[in-house]
Design an enzyme around this catalytic site. Structure first.
Site, PDB file in Angstrom:
ATOM      1  N   ARG A  15       0.625  -1.478   0.307  1.00 16.97           N
ATOM      2  CA  ARG A  15       0.385  -0.174  -0.052  1.00 16.97           C
ATOM      3  C   ARG A  15       0.940   1.161   0.053  1.00 16.97           C
ATOM      4  O   ARG A  15       2.180   1.187   0.230  1.00 16.97           O
ATOM      5  CB  ARG A  15      -0.934   0.196   1.175  1.00 16.97           C
ATOM      6  CG  ARG A  15      -1.770  -0.618   1.190  1.00 16.97           C
ATOM      7  CD  ARG A  15      -2.372  -1.221   2.602  1.00 16.97           C
ATOM      8  NE  ARG A  15      -2.175  -2.087   3.444  1.00 16.97           N
ATOM      9  CZ  ARG A  15      -2.544  -1.282   5.054  1.00 16.97           C
ATOM     10  NH1 ARG A  15      -3.938  -1.590   5.221  1.00 16.97           N
ATOM     11  NH2 ARG A  15      -1.596  -2.748   5.663  1.00 16.97           N
ATOM     12  N   LYS A  75       2.107   2.208   7.456  1.00 17.99           N
ATOM     13  CA  LYS A  75       1.622   1.428   8.217  1.00 17.99           C
ATOM     14  C   LYS A  75       2.424   2.464   9.272  1.00 17.99           C
ATOM     15  O   LYS A  75       3.780   2.744   8.735  1.00 17.99           O
ATOM     16  CB  LYS A  75       2.440   0.353   8.412  1.00 17.99           C
ATOM     17  CG  LYS A  75       1.428  -0.816   7.464  1.00 17.99           C
ATOM     18  CD  LYS A  75       0.375  -1.487   8.626  1.00 17.99           C
ATOM     19  CE  LYS A  75       1.258  -2.401   9.669  1.00 17.99           C
ATOM     20  NZ  LYS A  75      -0.190  -2.768  10.440  1.00 17.99           N
ATOM     21  N   TYR A  94      -1.587   4.661  10.633  1.00 16.29           N
ATOM     22  CA  TYR A  94      -2.140   3.412  11.750  1.00 16.29           C
ATOM     23  C   TYR A  94      -0.606   3.535  12.466  1.00 16.29           C
ATOM     24  O   TYR A  94       0.424   3.199  12.297  1.00 16.29           O
ATOM     25  CB  TYR A  94      -1.767   2.398  11.258  1.00 16.29           C
ATOM     26  CG  TYR A  94      -3.848   2.275   9.846  1.00 16.29           C
ATOM     27  CD1 TYR A  94      -3.851   2.263  10.797  1.00 16.29           C
ATOM     28  CD2 TYR A  94      -3.398   2.169   8.853  1.00 16.29           C
ATOM     29  CE1 TYR A  94      -5.933   2.257   9.838  1.00 16.29           C
ATOM     30  CE2 TYR A  94      -4.864   1.879   8.010  1.00 16.29           C
ATOM     31  CZ  TYR A  94      -5.557   2.162   8.657  1.00 16.29           C
ATOM     32  OH  TYR A  94      -7.082   1.998   7.502  1.00 16.29           O
ATOM     33  N   HIS A  96      -1.406   1.633  16.296  1.00 16.54           N
ATOM     34  CA  HIS A  96      -1.702   0.056  17.263  1.00 16.54           C
ATOM     35  C   HIS A  96      -0.530   0.905  17.807  1.00 16.54           C
ATOM     36  O   HIS A  96       0.144  -0.633  17.853  1.00 16.54           O
ATOM     37  CB  HIS A  96      -1.160  -0.775  16.206  1.00 16.54           C
ATOM     38  CG  HIS A  96      -2.420   0.073  15.167  1.00 16.54           C
ATOM     39  ND1 HIS A  96      -3.385  -0.993  15.459  1.00 16.54           N
ATOM     40  CD2 HIS A  96      -1.699  -0.592  13.712  1.00 16.54           C
ATOM     41  CE1 HIS A  96      -4.102  -1.038  14.213  1.00 16.54           C
ATOM     42  NE2 HIS A  96      -3.679  -0.756  13.070  1.00 16.54           N
ATOM     43  N   GLU A 118      -6.662   4.854  13.092  1.00 15.30           N
ATOM     44  CA  GLU A 118      -7.193   3.844  14.109  1.00 15.30           C
ATOM     45  C   GLU A 118      -7.949   4.522  15.053  1.00 15.30           C
ATOM     46  O   GLU A 118      -8.392   4.067  15.733  1.00 15.30           O
ATOM     47  CB  GLU A 118      -6.633   2.589  14.629  1.00 15.30           C
ATOM     48  CG  GLU A 118      -5.730   3.119  15.029  1.00 15.30           C
ATOM     49  CD  GLU A 118      -4.241   3.484  15.531  1.00 15.30           C
ATOM     50  OE1 GLU A 118      -3.135   3.559  16.048  1.00 15.30           O
ATOM     51  OE2 GLU A 118      -3.688   3.610  13.867  1.00 15.30           O
ATOM     52  N   VAL A 239     -12.368  -8.918  17.535  1.00 17.38           N
ATOM     53  CA  VAL A 239     -12.363  -8.418  18.713  1.00 17.38           C
ATOM     54  C   VAL A 239     -11.388  -6.963  18.111  1.00 17.38           C
ATOM     55  O   VAL A 239     -10.280  -6.679  18.000  1.00 17.38           O
ATOM     56  CB  VAL A 239     -11.667  -8.664  19.815  1.00 17.38           C
ATOM     57  CG1 VAL A 239     -11.837  -7.681  20.796  1.00 17.38           C
ATOM     58  CG2 VAL A 239     -12.948  -9.760  19.796  1.00 17.38           C
ATOM     59  N   ASP A 270      -3.410  -6.921  15.133  1.00 16.29           N
ATOM     60  CA  ASP A 270      -1.825  -5.784  15.084  1.00 16.29           C
ATOM     61  C   ASP A 270      -2.634  -5.106  16.661  1.00 16.29           C
ATOM     62  O   ASP A 270      -1.769  -3.939  16.747  1.00 16.29           O
ATOM     63  CB  ASP A 270      -3.139  -4.763  14.022  1.00 16.29           C
ATOM     64  CG  ASP A 270      -2.960  -4.474  13.120  1.00 16.29           C
ATOM     65  OD1 ASP A 270      -1.848  -4.598  12.383  1.00 16.29           O
ATOM     66  OD2 ASP A 270      -3.451  -4.163  12.041  1.00 16.29           O
TER      67      ASP A 270
END
Length: 377
Positions: A15, A75, A94, A96, A118, A239, A270
Site C-alpha cells: 500500500r 503502517k 496507523y 497501534h 485507527e 475484536v 495489530d
C-alpha cells in the site's frame, strides 16, 4: 506545507499513503508533495502518475522523510525508520501503539506529533479511517482461512463450503464489528457453517435479520467461546477496543483442545490479538503452529491486495490530511473533535489514555494541549 509520502518497508506491504488524485488535491491547495520513488509500484501506481499529478519524486527514504513536515504513511514506523523521525514533524498513519511500547517511547523521545488513523472517531463512535481496512481484512480472513485449511498447508484438509453429502467447515467469528461482519458475510457466501459471536445483542440482531438463519448468532462469553472454539475448523478473531490492547479471550489450554489441523486467523493482532498465543507474522511467513492448530496472524492483511486497499484507504484519509496541511495540527484538531481523538503523542507528551494504560506511562489530557475551549466542546 511540505508533505512527504515514503515507501512502506514492512514485509510485503504494497500500500501507499496517497494516490495521484490525492496529490492533485494537496497541490491544488498550495502544498508541496514529495513521494519516494517506487512507493506506489505494488499498488500499480507509477512514479510518472505521481509526477503528472504535481508531486516531486525523490530517490530515497532519507530525502523523503527530510522533505516532509507532514509525513503520510500506511503502517507504523519500524526500527529502521526511527532515525528518520525528527522533532516537530507530524506523522499521520496507523500506529497501534497499545501493542508497541518501543515505538511509543521513540515518538515521545523524538517529540513527534503522531496522529493515529485507527483512533479518529466520529460522534456515532464509528472509526472512519479504520473501517475500510477492517472491511478488507474481514473479507480476506475466510479466504486465507480456507487456503490454510488445505492439506498442503498443514490444515485439516477441509473445504470451507463442503460439497453435496459432506459437512461444510464450521467457522466461528469472534466480534461483530466491521471486520467481523465482513468476515461472516464472506464465510456465509462460501457456504460455510458460520457462528458469529459478540457481546452486543443489537449487532447480533442485525446479523440475524440480515442472514435469516444462514449465520448463527451467539452471545459472547467465556463459556460460549470455549464451546464454539472447540468445535470449529476455522476461528476468526475480530475484536476491537479502539486504541487499547485487545483482550485475550482464548487461552493456550483452550487451543490445545481444538481439532487437529484447525486454523486461527487473528485480525486483531495489530492491537495484540485476542488469543493468548497470537504474535505478529508476515505475508512471507504467515503461519505458525500452536499445539495442533495453525495460527495466521499477519499484521497487514490488506497489504496483500494493495491496489484495492490503497484506494479504499486514501478515499477516507485525504480529507483529514488536507485539514492537517491547510490548518496545521493544532487548528485542525480544535475544529474537528474526530481528528483530535486521533492525536497520540505531541512534543514528548502521551495523549492517548488507552496507550498510557497499556504501557504504564503518564497521560497528558488532550484538552490541555489544545488550549482554550475547542469549537467542538
Amino acid at each position: 506545507m511540505r508533505i512527504a509520502v515514503p515507501r512502506e518497508v514492512i514485509d510485503s506491504e504494497g500500500r501507499v499513503a496517497i494516490t495521484p488524485s490525492g496529490v492533485h488535491e494537496l497541490v491544488r491547495h498550495g502544498h508541496e508533495v514529495a513521494v519516494e520513488s517506487g512507493a506506489g509500484a505494488s499498488a500499480s501506481i507509477r512514479d510518472e502518475d505521481f509526477a503528472a499529478a504535481g508531486a516531486t519524486v525523490l530517490p530515497d527514504a532519507a530525502g523523503t522523510w527530510e522533505f516532509g513536515d507532514l509525513i503520510l504513511k500506511v503502517k507504523e514506523p519500524v526500527p529502521a525508520e526511527y532515525d528518520l523521525l525528527r522533532e516537530g514533524q507530524t506523522l499521520f498513519t496507523y500506529l497501534h501503539l497499545a501493542a508497541d511500547k518501543q515505538l511509543t517511547e521513540e515518538l515521545l523521545r523524538r517529540k513527534v506529533t503522531a496522529v493515529a488513523y485507527e483512533t479518529v472517531e466520529l460522534p456515532d463512535r464509528t472509526l472512519p479511517l479504520l473501517a475500510p481496512m477492517s472491511e478488507i481484512a474481514g473479507r480476506l480472513a475466510p479466504q486465507v482461512g480456507a487456503h490454510t485449511l488445505m492439506s498442503a498447508q498443514g490444515g485439516r484438509g477441509v473445504l470451507l463450503g463442503g460439497v453435496s453429502g459432506v459437512y461444510s467447515a464450521r467457522v466461528v467469528v469472534i466480534g461483530a464489528g466491521v471486520a467481523g461482519m465482513n468476515a461472516a458475510a464472506m464465510a456465509v457466501g462460501m457456504h460455510a457453517d458460520v457462528i458469529l459471536m459478540d457481546k452486543d445483542i443489537s449487532r447480533l440482531r442485525q446479523a440475524d435479520l440480515l442472514y435469516r438463519g444462514r449465520c448463527k448468532t451467539v452471545m459472547s462469553n467465556g463459556y460460549e467461546i470455549e464451546r464454539a472454539v472447540s468445535e470449529a475448523d476455522l476461528v476468526i478473531g475480530s475484536v476491537l477496543l479502539p486504541g487499547a490492547r485487545t483482550p485475550r479471550l482464548v487461552s493456550n489450554e483452550q487451543v490445545s483442545r481444538m481439532k487437529p489441523g484447525s486454523v486461527v486467523v487473528d485480525i486483531s493482532v495489530d492491537q495484540g490479538g485476542c488469543f493468548e498465543d497470537s504474535r505478529p507474522t508476515t505475508h512471507s511467513d504467515p503461519t505458525y503452529r500452536v499445539h495442533d492448530t495453525l495460527f495466521y496472524c499477519v499484521t497487514n492483511m490488506p497489504g496483500a491486495v494493495s491496489h484495492t486497499s490503497t484506494y479504499a484507504l486514501t478515499n477516507v484519509t485525504v480529507p483529514y490530511a488536507l485539514a492537517l496541511a491547510d490548518l496545521g495540527w493544532h487548528a485542525a484538531m480544535r475544529a474537528d473533535r474526530a481528528l483530535a481523538l486521533g492525536l497520540a503523542t505531541h512534543d514528548g507528551a502521551l495523549v492517548s489514555a488507552p496507550v498510557a494504560e497499556a504501557h504504564g506511562l503518564e497521560h497528558t489530557p488532550l484538552e490541555g494541549l489544545l488550549g482554550a475551549t475547542p469549537q467542538w466542546v
